[in-house]
Write a protein that holds these residues in place. Sequence first.
Motif, PDB file in Angstrom:
ATOM      1  N   GLY A 186     -20.975  13.162   7.429  1.00  0.00           N
ATOM      2  CA  GLY A 186     -21.955  14.110   7.960  1.00  0.00           C
ATOM      3  C   GLY A 186     -21.886  14.206   9.476  1.00  0.00           C
ATOM      4  O   GLY A 186     -22.046  13.201  10.168  1.00  0.00           O
ATOM      5  N   GLN A 187     -21.672  15.409   9.987  1.00  0.00           N
ATOM      6  CA  GLN A 187     -21.589  15.597  11.443  1.00  0.00           C
ATOM      7  C   GLN A 187     -22.958  15.430  12.094  1.00  0.00           C
ATOM      8  O   GLN A 187     -23.114  14.675  13.062  1.00  0.00           O
ATOM      9  CB  GLN A 187     -21.001  16.975  11.752  1.00  0.00           C
ATOM     10  N   SER A 188     -23.954  16.113  11.550  1.00  0.00           N
ATOM     11  CA  SER A 188     -25.307  15.984  12.116  1.00  0.00           C
ATOM     12  C   SER A 188     -25.861  14.577  11.888  1.00  0.00           C
ATOM     13  O   SER A 188     -26.517  14.006  12.763  1.00  0.00           O
ATOM     14  CB  SER A 188     -26.243  17.021  11.499  1.00  0.00           C
ATOM     15  N   ARG A 189     -25.565  14.006  10.706  1.00  0.00           N
ATOM     16  CA  ARG A 189     -26.032  12.637  10.423  1.00  0.00           C
ATOM     17  C   ARG A 189     -25.436  11.639  11.416  1.00  0.00           C
ATOM     18  O   ARG A 189     -26.113  10.716  11.866  1.00  0.00           O
ATOM     19  CB  ARG A 189     -25.640  12.241   8.993  1.00  0.00           C
ATOM     20  N   LEU A 190     -24.147  11.810  11.752  1.00  0.00           N
ATOM     21  CA  LEU A 190     -23.502  10.902  12.710  1.00  0.00           C
ATOM     22  C   LEU A 190     -24.145  11.044  14.093  1.00  0.00           C
ATOM     23  O   LEU A 190     -24.414  10.045  14.770  1.00  0.00           O
ATOM     24  CB  LEU A 190     -22.001  11.170  12.785  1.00  0.00           C
ATOM     25  N   CYS A 191     -24.395  12.284  14.515  1.00  0.00           N
ATOM     26  CA  CYS A 191     -25.051  12.513  15.810  1.00  0.00           C
ATOM     27  C   CYS A 191     -26.453  11.900  15.807  1.00  0.00           C
ATOM     28  O   CYS A 191     -26.873  11.259  16.778  1.00  0.00           O
ATOM     29  CB  CYS A 191     -25.149  14.008  16.108  1.00  0.00           C
ATOM     30  N   MET A 192     -27.154  12.090  14.703  1.00  0.00           N
ATOM     31  CA  MET A 192     -28.496  11.534  14.558  1.00  0.00           C
ATOM     32  C   MET A 192     -28.471  10.015  14.666  1.00  0.00           C
ATOM     33  O   MET A 192     -29.283   9.405  15.376  1.00  0.00           O
ATOM     34  CB  MET A 192     -29.033  11.965  13.191  1.00  0.00           C
ATOM     35  N   LEU A 193     -27.506   9.389  13.969  1.00  0.00           N
ATOM     36  CA  LEU A 193     -27.366   7.935  13.983  1.00  0.00           C
ATOM     37  C   LEU A 193     -27.066   7.420  15.391  1.00  0.00           C
ATOM     38  O   LEU A 193     -27.751   6.527  15.895  1.00  0.00           O
ATOM     39  CB  LEU A 193     -26.244   7.513  13.026  1.00  0.00           C
ATOM     40  N   LEU A 194     -26.044   7.981  16.020  1.00  0.00           N
ATOM     41  CA  LEU A 194     -25.601   7.463  17.318  1.00  0.00           C
ATOM     42  C   LEU A 194     -26.618   7.710  18.432  1.00  0.00           C
ATOM     43  O   LEU A 194     -26.699   6.933  19.388  1.00  0.00           O
ATOM     44  CB  LEU A 194     -24.247   8.072  17.687  1.00  0.00           C
ATOM     45  N   LEU A 195     -27.395   8.809  18.318  1.00  0.00           N
ATOM     46  CA  LEU A 195     -28.395   9.124  19.347  1.00  0.00           C
ATOM     47  C   LEU A 195     -29.791   8.625  18.959  1.00  0.00           C
ATOM     48  O   LEU A 195     -30.750   8.864  19.675  1.00  0.00           O
ATOM     49  CB  LEU A 195     -28.431  10.640  19.596  1.00  0.00           C
ATOM     50  N   ASP A 196     -29.882   7.950  17.795  1.00  0.00           N
ATOM     51  CA  ASP A 196     -31.122   7.324  17.341  1.00  0.00           C
ATOM     52  C   ASP A 196     -32.274   8.328  17.248  1.00  0.00           C
ATOM     53  O   ASP A 196     -33.380   8.087  17.748  1.00  0.00           O
ATOM     54  CB  ASP A 196     -31.497   6.176  18.289  1.00  0.00           C
ATOM     55  N   ARG A 197     -32.016   9.465  16.582  1.00  0.00           N
ATOM     56  CA  ARG A 197     -33.009  10.526  16.470  1.00  0.00           C
ATOM     57  C   ARG A 197     -33.840  10.413  15.195  1.00  0.00           C
ATOM     58  O   ARG A 197     -33.394   9.880  14.182  1.00  0.00           O
ATOM     59  CB  ARG A 197     -32.315  11.894  16.530  1.00  0.00           C
ATOM     60  N   ALA A 198     -35.042  10.984  15.260  1.00  0.00           N
ATOM     61  CA  ALA A 198     -35.981  10.854  14.150  1.00  0.00           C
ATOM     62  C   ALA A 198     -35.821  11.946  13.097  1.00  0.00           C
ATOM     63  O   ALA A 198     -36.308  11.797  11.979  1.00  0.00           O
ATOM     64  CB  ALA A 198     -37.415  10.876  14.677  1.00  0.00           C
ATOM     65  N   HIS A 199     -35.142  13.026  13.443  1.00  0.00           N
ATOM     66  CA  HIS A 199     -35.048  14.167  12.520  1.00  0.00           C
ATOM     67  C   HIS A 199     -33.690  14.845  12.690  1.00  0.00           C
ATOM     68  O   HIS A 199     -33.222  15.057  13.805  1.00  0.00           O
ATOM     69  CB  HIS A 199     -36.171  15.162  12.823  1.00  0.00           C
ATOM     70  N   VAL A 200     -33.065  15.181  11.558  1.00  0.00           N
ATOM     71  CA  VAL A 200     -31.745  15.821  11.614  1.00  0.00           C
ATOM     72  C   VAL A 200     -31.821  17.179  12.319  1.00  0.00           C
ATOM     73  O   VAL A 200     -30.845  17.649  12.906  1.00  0.00           O
ATOM     74  CB  VAL A 200     -31.146  15.950  10.188  1.00  0.00           C
ATOM     75  N   GLY A 201     -33.006  17.798  12.296  1.00  0.00           N
ATOM     76  CA  GLY A 201     -33.184  19.080  12.977  1.00  0.00           C
ATOM     77  C   GLY A 201     -33.085  18.989  14.494  1.00  0.00           C
ATOM     78  O   GLY A 201     -32.983  20.008  15.178  1.00  0.00           O
TER      79      GLY A 201
END
Length: 335
Positions: A297-312
């Motif tokens: 997952g591209q967005s999931r990877l960005c979310m993981l690495l940037l420690d974000r609370a929402h995929v949006g």
Amino acid sequence: MALIIPANYDPHLTVRETQEAIKYIRDTFQKEFGKEMHLERISAPLFVTQSSGLNDNLNGVERPVQFDIAAIPGETVEVVHSLAKWKRMALKEYGFNPGEGLYTNMNAIRRDEELDNLHSCYVDQWDWEKVITKEERTIETLESTVQTIFKIIKHMEHEVWYKYPQAVKHLPEHITFITTQELADRYPDKTPKERENLITKEYGCVFLMKIGDKLTTGEPHDGRAPDYDDWQLNGDILFWYEQLNCALEISSMGIRVDEKSLEEQLKKAGCEERKNLPYHKMLLNGELPYTIGGGIGQSRLCMLLLDRAHVGEVQASLWPEDMRKICKEHKIVLL
């Protein structure tokens, strides 16, 4: 999963800085991924004909987005759910040999997805597939490939840390392997999702193997289409995610079905009529290469690495207005 709002959430980056970070992660990861995995980037379709049997049926209940094309009368066209089958056909058509593979940007619409912190109706992932020999259809091949992917993701943590030290999430040092049956034996009184959360919280990162077939309880751990992954040689990469207090799936992957496992799995799933579709006929006749592949997952990877609370926060999609409003009040800016 209902919407989760972490206490005292701070994204650390502005929206424009976030956009810059998304581009950096995507550009860097696909370059590293292609190099480490010996994969070439190729172009892929956004839609396929229904009659080809090439679309991914996921759990068999999700409705694909369908339309017709004026210049091709009589055909129903479907937006892909993923490129699981199409990639294997492409490896044959383009003449890839064992040890060689491809990756592509896959965009999909999953209209029946329940929208929450982790799930969007817009799916963006790196779909990849590699040719292997029949002898390489083993657990050892699967685990070795998973270790390589984990190493690349771990390397990305360091890359992101150099540029965005205030925003990066620190990942575990190792990935742990466990099967769905071992997990069920360990937590017999828990639901599959609860088991995933417990084991991932304990180890930080796990590869949960053998998804799709029935456990000794008579129920499968989770649904998996019968005609691409071999249910004995597949799995999901899960990271423990403190922001949401749950496991975050980054990749679903596996060694693909051969003639024997396709026959068995279609029977178990009650989908034997699929044997008449062009793709399935080719596979049963031994006309397609043996492969291993998956999606990251591209967005999931960005979310993981940037420690974000929402995929949006790391992809532009559609969300209910009340979700947008609640998120905005808690510094969660949905793109």
